[in-house]
Scaffold this motif. Structure first.
Motif, PDB file in Angstrom:
ATOM      1  N   GLU A  17       8.482  14.289   1.348  1.00  9.10           N
ATOM      2  CA  GLU A  17       7.237  13.226   0.560  1.00  9.10           C
ATOM      3  C   GLU A  17       6.145  14.771  -0.027  1.00  9.10           C
ATOM      4  OE1 GLU A  17       6.090  10.097  -1.685  1.00  9.10           O
ATOM      5  OE2 GLU A  17       7.698  10.331  -0.233  1.00  9.10           O
ATOM      6  N   PHE A 147       8.974   6.363   5.003  1.00  8.67           N
ATOM      7  CA  PHE A 147       7.673   6.181   4.268  1.00  8.67           C
ATOM      8  C   PHE A 147       7.955   5.030   3.925  1.00  8.67           C
ATOM      9  CE2 PHE A 147       6.976  11.082   4.091  1.00  8.67           C
ATOM     10  CZ  PHE A 147       5.232  10.415   3.972  1.00  8.67           C
ATOM     11  N   LYS A 148       7.631   3.664   4.113  1.00  4.00           N
ATOM     12  CA  LYS A 148       7.515   2.467   3.314  1.00  4.00           C
ATOM     13  C   LYS A 148       6.681   2.409   1.752  1.00  4.00           C
ATOM     14  CE  LYS A 148       7.859  -2.552   4.077  1.00  4.00           C
ATOM     15  NZ  LYS A 148       9.363  -2.635   3.316  1.00  4.00           N
ATOM     16  N   THR A 149       6.780   2.773   0.732  1.00  3.61           N
ATOM     17  CA  THR A 149       5.940   2.213  -0.447  1.00  3.61           C
ATOM     18  C   THR A 149       5.629   0.886  -0.668  1.00  3.61           C
ATOM     19  OG1 THR A 149       7.150   3.576  -1.409  1.00  3.61           O
ATOM     20  CG2 THR A 149       5.623   2.174  -2.338  1.00  3.61           C
ATOM     21  N   LYS A 152       4.244   1.365  -6.298  1.00  2.00           N
ATOM     22  CA  LYS A 152       4.624   2.663  -6.400  1.00  2.00           C
ATOM     23  C   LYS A 152       2.973   3.543  -7.090  1.00  2.00           C
ATOM     24  CE  LYS A 152       8.417   4.032  -9.487  1.00  2.00           C
ATOM     25  NZ  LYS A 152       9.804   3.999 -10.157  1.00  2.00           N
ATOM     26  N   TYR A 298      -1.852   7.304   2.718  1.00  2.00           N
ATOM     27  CA  TYR A 298      -1.081   6.888   3.522  1.00  2.00           C
ATOM     28  C   TYR A 298      -1.218   6.508   4.844  1.00  2.00           C
ATOM     29  CZ  TYR A 298       1.614  10.209   0.588  1.00  2.00           C
ATOM     30  OH  TYR A 298       2.562  11.235  -0.020  1.00  2.00           O
ATOM     31  N   LYS A 336       0.980   3.890   0.408  1.00  3.66           N
ATOM     32  CA  LYS A 336       2.713   3.860   1.820  1.00  3.66           C
ATOM     33  C   LYS A 336       2.512   3.304   2.865  1.00  3.66           C
ATOM     34  CE  LYS A 336       5.620   6.604  -2.210  1.00  3.66           C
ATOM     35  NZ  LYS A 336       6.089   7.921  -2.264  1.00  3.66           N
TER      36      LYS A 336
END
Length: 358
Positions: A17, A147-149, A152, A298, A336
């Motif tokens: 990422e 990662f989980k968004t 976006k 993050y 994220k």
């Protein structure tokens, strides 16, 4: 014999990422043994890595209850006895402000002094980092699936931020200079909590009676979840359900409250959970504005990755996009959640490897 079940290679990192190439002075062109540590108020995670042929191989790891250990050096000896192979570099991410290579975190039972560790182990390459700086470097070692968004956002290069609720509240900035990220430590979690409505003002007054200074860490942490729940119970004049009281007394009140909220067992727990979510969103938005963090927000730490499936995204979104004339800027910011709990450990290992030969 090298255990290769867990390794990081340069090719993997360049697909991450935040690619390894985005960090200055980080390379794995060494042959060495690195001890990495992630020291928090609740737990400490140690791991030994071998740097070889541009890769980082994990040899062993172990977790400790921080407050049960007499000192950090005792923990090292327990993990890696004196007759074990020689360590070439140690890098420790610590929850607290690092000054002159030593730290006494507000949630730690003892001081960690890098120079004293170096003398004890007869080595020069001993580095202390704020644990959130280690998290920042650790982003380079993660994959897309880590990662989980939540939002976006847009592809606008720029600064980034990590916010990490756990035993305390960690925050760190990543300055983007156009080619590289430069992580820098922060103690922003200890800045003043800013209530925005009558309920939150009442919560501030309740916490002010206990703590005087009500920081973001007081509300946006494990202890903060419990304090918020206790405030709501008292405000509503209700009793704590017996089953929940037993779980709270077991020593994990925040986990008990969030679990009850996610399972729909208790509406006061749900309200406390939603307040935690809102506070997370509000403080994340403030960091995004202060840092102009178009590179991303993050969310890490020991709480959010465990409860991510229970978070009400509508509550988060209303809290995050609530800054008037700057709402359009906030919509550009990717948000994220870091799912990999080894981010700080991996960042410490990478940074520790980079100190060799300096």
């Amino acid at each position: 014999m090298i255990h290769k079940s867990y390794s990081i290679s340069l090719s993997n990192l360049n697909q991450a990422e935040v690619p390894l190439a985005y960090f200055k002075n980080i390379n794995l062109n060494q042959q060495a043994i690195v001890l990495a540590a992630d020291v928090g108020g609740t737990k400490t995670h140690l791991a030994l890595y071998q740097v070889k042929d541009g890769q980082l191989f994990q040899l062993k790891e172990k977790k400790y209850r921080t407050k049960e250990q007499p000192s950090f050096i005792d923990m090292i000896y327990n993990f890696h006895p004196k007759k074990s192979p020689v360590i070439d570099s140690i890098c420790t991410g610590v929850a607290g402000p690092v000054i002159n290579n030593k730290v006494q975190g507000v949630n730690l039972p003892w001081e960690i002094n890098g120079d004293e560790i170096g003398k004890e182990l007869k080595m020069d390459a001993v580095t202390l980092l704020n644990d959130m700086e280690a998290n920042a470097y650790g982003l380079a070692a993660l994959k897309e699936t880590d990662f989980k968004t939540l939002q976006k956002g847009a592809d606008v290069p720029g600064n980034a931020v990590i916010i990490a609720p756990g035993t305390g509240l960690g925050e760190v900035g990543l300055y983007w200079d156009g080619t590289h990220y430069l992580p820098f430590a922060s103690e922003g979690g200890h800045c003043d909590f800013c209530p925005r409505n009558e309920l939150e003002i009442s919560l501030w007054e309740y916490m002010h009676q206990s703590y005087q200074h009500v920081s973001w860490e007081r509300v946006l942490s494990g202890p903060g979840i419990y304090d918020t729940y206790t405030f709501l119970i008292q405000k509503k004049g209700q009793m704590v359900p017996e089953y929940l009281q037993q779980q709270i007394q077991s020593g994990h009140p925040a986990a008990a409250i969030t679990q009850a909220a996610m399972e729909g067992k208790d509406m006061v727990c749900k309200e406390a959970f939603d307040l935690f979510t809102r506070f997370l969103a509000v403080e994340a938005a403030q960091l995004a504005l202060k840092m102009k963090a178009t590179g991303g927000i993050y969310i890490g730490g020991g709480i959010v990755p465990k409860i991510i499936e229970g978070i009400d995204l509508s509550v988060f979104n209303r809290g995050f996009i609530q800054s008037g004339r700057m709402d359009e800027l906030l919509r550009l910011v990717p948000v994220k959640v870091i799912l990999n709990d080894k981010a700080a450990l991996l960042g410490a290992a990478l940074y520790g490897a980079a100190q060799l030969g300096k």
